[in-house]
Write a protein that holds these residues in place. Structure first.
Motif, mmCIF file in Angstrom:
data_model
loop_
_atom_site.group_PDB
_atom_site.id
_atom_site.type_symbol
_atom_site.label_atom_id
_atom_site.label_comp_id
_atom_site.label_asym_id
_atom_site.label_seq_id
_atom_site.Cartn_x
_atom_site.Cartn_y
_atom_site.Cartn_z
ATOM 1 N N ASP A 33 -8.677 -40.656 -8.397
ATOM 2 C CA ASP A 33 -9.004 -41.396 -10.070
ATOM 3 C C ASP A 33 -11.225 -40.613 -9.812
ATOM 4 O OD1 ASP A 33 -9.768 -41.297 -12.919
ATOM 5 O OD2 ASP A 33 -9.630 -43.734 -12.716
ATOM 6 N N GLY A 34 -10.960 -40.319 -10.553
ATOM 7 C CA GLY A 34 -12.867 -40.176 -10.461
ATOM 8 C C GLY A 34 -13.168 -39.616 -8.998
ATOM 9 N N ARG A 35 -12.715 -38.575 -8.132
ATOM 10 C CA ARG A 35 -13.223 -38.435 -7.060
ATOM 11 C C ARG A 35 -13.332 -36.504 -7.521
ATOM 12 N NH1 ARG A 35 -9.698 -40.004 -2.467
ATOM 13 N NH2 ARG A 35 -11.059 -39.066 -1.313
ATOM 14 N N ALA A 36 -13.367 -35.966 -6.764
ATOM 15 C CA ALA A 36 -13.835 -34.760 -6.494
ATOM 16 C C ALA A 36 -12.638 -34.363 -6.041
ATOM 17 C CB ALA A 36 -15.071 -33.924 -5.734
ATOM 18 N N VAL A 37 -12.298 -33.566 -6.054
ATOM 19 C CA VAL A 37 -10.747 -33.088 -5.496
ATOM 20 C C VAL A 37 -10.349 -31.575 -6.256
ATOM 21 C CG1 VAL A 37 -9.416 -34.887 -6.508
ATOM 22 C CG2 VAL A 37 -9.231 -33.360 -7.993
ATOM 23 N N ASP A 38 -9.320 -30.882 -4.882
ATOM 24 C CA ASP A 38 -8.900 -29.319 -5.551
ATOM 25 C C ASP A 38 -7.311 -29.782 -5.723
ATOM 26 O OD1 ASP A 38 -11.364 -28.248 -4.155
ATOM 27 O OD2 ASP A 38 -9.986 -28.532 -1.897
ATOM 28 N N ALA A 39 -7.160 -29.093 -6.980
ATOM 29 C CA ALA A 39 -5.856 -29.185 -7.632
ATOM 30 C C ALA A 39 -5.161 -27.531 -8.067
ATOM 31 C CB ALA A 39 -5.953 -29.215 -9.046
ATOM 32 N N THR B 96 -11.440 -26.734 -8.300
ATOM 33 C CA THR B 96 -12.214 -28.172 -7.968
ATOM 34 C C THR B 96 -12.783 -28.186 -8.788
ATOM 35 O OG1 THR B 96 -12.432 -26.378 -5.698
ATOM 36 C CG2 THR B 96 -13.235 -28.502 -5.682
ATOM 37 N N GLY B 97 -12.737 -29.795 -9.067
ATOM 38 C CA GLY B 97 -13.460 -30.466 -10.122
ATOM 39 C C GLY B 97 -13.211 -31.824 -9.898
ATOM 40 N N VAL B 98 -13.903 -32.675 -11.096
ATOM 41 C CA VAL B 98 -13.014 -34.071 -10.704
ATOM 42 C C VAL B 98 -11.832 -34.706 -12.027
ATOM 43 C CG1 VAL B 98 -14.594 -36.071 -11.320
ATOM 44 C CG2 VAL B 98 -16.508 -34.550 -10.845
ATOM 45 N N LEU B 99 -11.501 -35.403 -10.997
ATOM 46 C CA LEU B 99 -10.080 -35.868 -11.681
ATOM 47 C C LEU B 99 -10.131 -36.987 -12.844
ATOM 48 C CD1 LEU B 99 -7.431 -35.107 -12.340
ATOM 49 C CD2 LEU B 99 -6.957 -36.627 -9.858
ATOM 50 N N ARG B 100 -10.124 -37.076 -14.191
ATOM 51 C CA ARG B 100 -9.719 -38.746 -14.815
ATOM 52 C C ARG B 100 -8.356 -38.612 -15.300
ATOM 53 N NH1 ARG B 100 -15.247 -39.100 -17.285
ATOM 54 N NH2 ARG B 100 -16.286 -38.767 -15.170
ATOM 55 N N VAL B 101 -7.573 -40.074 -14.408
ATOM 56 C CA VAL B 101 -6.604 -39.916 -15.293
ATOM 57 C C VAL B 101 -6.233 -40.876 -16.569
ATOM 58 C CG1 VAL B 101 -4.510 -41.467 -14.305
ATOM 59 C CG2 VAL B 101 -6.090 -41.139 -12.318
ATOM 60 N N GLU B 102 -7.279 -41.475 -17.239
ATOM 61 C CA GLU B 102 -7.119 -42.040 -18.450
ATOM 62 C C GLU B 102 -7.642 -40.766 -19.501
ATOM 63 O OE1 GLU B 102 -5.692 -44.454 -18.937
ATOM 64 O OE2 GLU B 102 -5.531 -45.282 -16.775
ATOM 65 N N PRO B 103 -6.940 -40.968 -20.365
ATOM 66 C CA PRO B 103 -5.999 -41.373 -20.912
ATOM 67 C C PRO B 103 -4.230 -40.763 -20.199
ATOM 68 C CG PRO B 103 -6.402 -40.071 -22.823
ATOM 69 C CD PRO B 103 -7.236 -39.927 -21.362
ATOM 70 N N GLN C 108 -0.248 -26.396 -14.174
ATOM 71 C CA GLN C 108 0.893 -26.806 -13.306
ATOM 72 C C GLN C 108 0.920 -27.199 -12.116
ATOM 73 O OE1 GLN C 108 5.632 -26.010 -14.333
ATOM 74 N NE2 GLN C 108 5.155 -25.133 -12.237
ATOM 75 N N VAL C 109 0.446 -28.490 -11.059
ATOM 76 C CA VAL C 109 0.194 -28.563 -10.392
ATOM 77 C C VAL C 109 1.530 -28.373 -9.140
ATOM 78 C CG1 VAL C 109 -0.522 -30.370 -8.890
ATOM 79 C CG2 VAL C 109 -1.660 -29.896 -11.096
ATOM 80 N N GLY C 110 1.354 -27.750 -7.956
ATOM 81 C CA GLY C 110 2.216 -27.720 -7.036
ATOM 82 C C GLY C 110 1.607 -26.879 -5.696
ATOM 83 N N GLY C 111 2.576 -26.837 -5.197
ATOM 84 C CA GLY C 111 2.679 -25.922 -4.062
ATOM 85 C C GLY C 111 1.964 -26.682 -3.175
ATOM 86 N N GLU C 112 1.433 -25.478 -2.091
ATOM 87 C CA GLU C 112 0.666 -25.812 -0.987
ATOM 88 C C GLU C 112 -0.512 -27.082 -1.107
ATOM 89 O OE1 GLU C 112 -1.986 -23.688 2.752
ATOM 90 O OE2 GLU C 112 -0.953 -22.584 1.400
ATOM 91 N N VAL C 113 -0.821 -26.933 -1.807
ATOM 92 C CA VAL C 113 -1.950 -27.500 -1.916
ATOM 93 C C VAL C 113 -2.169 -28.295 -3.199
ATOM 94 C CG1 VAL C 113 -4.700 -27.460 -3.264
ATOM 95 C CG2 VAL C 113 -4.122 -25.601 -2.843
ATOM 96 N N ASP C 114 -1.479 -28.529 -4.386
ATOM 97 C CA ASP C 114 -1.282 -29.510 -5.388
ATOM 98 C C ASP C 114 -2.771 -30.552 -5.809
ATOM 99 O OD1 ASP C 114 1.431 -30.976 -5.775
ATOM 100 O OD2 ASP C 114 0.110 -32.477 -5.690
ATOM 101 N N LEU C 115 -2.197 -31.633 -5.148
ATOM 102 C CA LEU C 115 -3.979 -32.569 -5.548
ATOM 103 C C LEU C 115 -3.820 -33.039 -4.087
ATOM 104 C CD1 LEU C 115 -2.592 -34.459 -9.044
ATOM 105 C CD2 LEU C 115 -4.339 -32.718 -8.677
ATOM 106 N N ARG C 116 -5.159 -32.962 -3.235
ATOM 107 C CA ARG C 116 -5.679 -33.514 -2.619
ATOM 108 C C ARG C 116 -7.546 -33.920 -3.037
ATOM 109 N NH1 ARG C 116 -5.519 -27.481 0.878
ATOM 110 N NH2 ARG C 116 -7.955 -27.128 -0.295
ATOM 111 N N PRO C 117 -8.151 -33.959 -1.867
ATOM 112 C CA PRO C 117 -8.953 -34.727 -1.772
ATOM 113 C C PRO C 117 -10.379 -33.736 -1.488
ATOM 114 C CG PRO C 117 -9.262 -36.185 -1.136
ATOM 115 C CD PRO C 117 -7.630 -35.578 -1.179
ATOM 116 N N ALA C 118 -11.296 -33.034 -2.576
ATOM 117 C CA ALA C 118 -11.978 -31.662 -2.357
ATOM 118 C C ALA C 118 -12.996 -30.679 -1.017
ATOM 119 C CB ALA C 118 -13.207 -31.936 -3.616
ATOM 120 N N MET C 119 -12.570 -30.190 -0.805
ATOM 121 C CA MET C 119 -11.934 -29.621 0.748
ATOM 122 C C MET C 119 -13.582 -29.505 0.866
ATOM 123 S SD MET C 119 -9.803 -29.843 2.625
ATOM 124 C CE MET C 119 -9.670 -28.772 3.717
ATOM 125 N N ASP C 120 -14.274 -28.880 0.107
ATOM 126 C CA ASP C 120 -15.919 -28.681 -0.581
ATOM 127 C C ASP C 120 -16.500 -29.451 -2.424
ATOM 128 O OD1 ASP C 120 -18.383 -27.870 -0.004
ATOM 129 O OD2 ASP C 120 -17.986 -24.816 -0.692
#
Length: 254
Positions: A105-111, A62-69, A125-137
Motif C-alpha cells: 500500500d502506497g508503494r510503487a509497484v509493478d502489476a 507500473t504505478g502507485v498502489l492504494r488499497v483503500e477503499p 486482472q492481476v496474476g501470472g509471472e509479474v503479479d504484484l511486486r515492488p517496482a523494478m524501476d
C-alpha cells in the motif's frame, strides 16, 4: 379406428401417411424455434462493448498502489491523461487482491495481468509471472507518489450497484437482475463495487464505492446489487476515478 388407419409401432417401418404428417409438424416446430431464437436475440439489451482484451496480451503496468477503499493502481499523468489514470485491480476469477496488495500500500509497484475494458475505463486482472511486486524501476514514475483526493462535493445519485469486474468485461451482461447472484459472489470475494449512473445523453458514469470513512462498503450493499437505487454521499476525484463515499443508510430503492 378402422383396420385401414395408419398406426405407428416403434420396431416397424413408418406408415406412409404418417411420414408426411410428421414432416409438417417437425418443420413447423423448427420454424417456430428459429423465429423465437431471432426474437430473443433482438430483444436483448445493449450490453456495451466490454470485454477482456486478450488480443493485447499480458501487460505489466507500473504505478502507485492504494488499497483503500479497494486496490487501485494509479499511473502518472501523461499527454492523454493529464490527471493521471486509475486502474482498479482484481484477482483471477471472483477474487480480489486486497490480501496480497496490503503490504504494498502506497508503494510503487509493478502489476502484471490482462486488461478488461468498457469504454474508457480499464481494470487489470492481476496474476501470472509479474503479479504484484515492488517496482523494478520506480524511477520511471519520475517522482509520482499517487494522486491527491480532490473534493467534488455532496451528491445524491441514482443508478445501479455492480461488481466492477463483470461490468468492465468479464461477463455479459455484467448488470441487471439476471446478474445479481454472480455480482454478489464477486463482491464477497473482494471485487470492488461500483455505482453506475446511467445517462440518456451519453455513456454511463462509473464511481468506485466506499463507506463514509473511505473504507470498503461491500457488506452493507449486497442486498441491493442489481437494483435501481438512490444513494447519498460525498464524491471525490482521484486521478480520473470518482470515489463515492456513501452512507448505506441513505440507500433508497426506486
Amino acid at each position: 379406428m378402422s383396420a385401414r388407419d395408419p398406426f405407428y409401432v416403434g420396431w416397424l417401418p413408418m406408415p406412409r401417411p404418417l411420414v408426411g404428417f410428421l414432416a409438417v409438424v417437425a418443420g413447423a416446430m423448427l420454424g417456430a424455434s428459429a423465429v423465437l431464437a431471432v426474437a430473443l436475440v433482438t430483444a436483448q439489451g445493449d450490453w456495451r462493448d466490454a470485454s477482456f482484451q486478450w488480443g493485447e496480451g499480458y501487460r505489466t503496468l507500473t504505478g502507485v498502489l492504494r488499497v483503500e477503499p479497494y486496490p487501485v493502481l494509479y499511473l502518472p499523468p501523461d499527454t492523454e491523461n493529464p490527471r493521471g489514470r486509475a486502474v482498479p485491480l482484481s484477482g483471477e476469477g471472483k477474487r480480489g487482491v486486497r490480501d496480497r496488495a496490503a503490504a504494498l500500500d502506497g508503494r510503487a509497484v509493478d502489476a502484471g495481468g490482462f486488461i478488461l475494458r468498457a469504454g474508457d475505463r480499464e481494470m487489470l486482472q492481476v496474476g501470472g509471472e509479474v503479479d504484484l511486486r515492488p517496482a523494478m524501476d520506480a524511477a520511471a514514475l519520475d517522482g509520482f507518489a499517487g494522486p491527491d483526493a480532490e473534493a467534488v462535493g455532496p451528491r445524491t445519485l441514482r443508478g445501479e450497484i455492480v461488481d466492477s469486474k463483470c461490468y468492465l468485461g468479464a461477463m455479459r451482461p455484467g448488470q441487471g437482475k439476471t446478474h445479481k447472484l454472480c455480482a454478489n459472489l464477486c463482491l464477497v470475494g473482494g471485487i470492488s463495487p461500483m455505482f453506475v449512473v446511467y445517462r440518456s445523453d451519453g455513456p454511463p458514469e462509473l464511481l468506485l464505492l466506499a463507506d463514509p470513512a473511505g473504507g470498503p462498503v461491500t457488506g452493507a450493499l449486497l442486498d441491493d446489487t442489481a437494483r435501481y437505487v438512490e444513494l447519498s454521499g460525498i464524491v471525490e476525484r482521484r486521478a480520473d476515478l470518482l470515489v463515492f463515499k456513501v452512507d448505506p443508510a441513505s440507500l433508497r430503492p426506486l
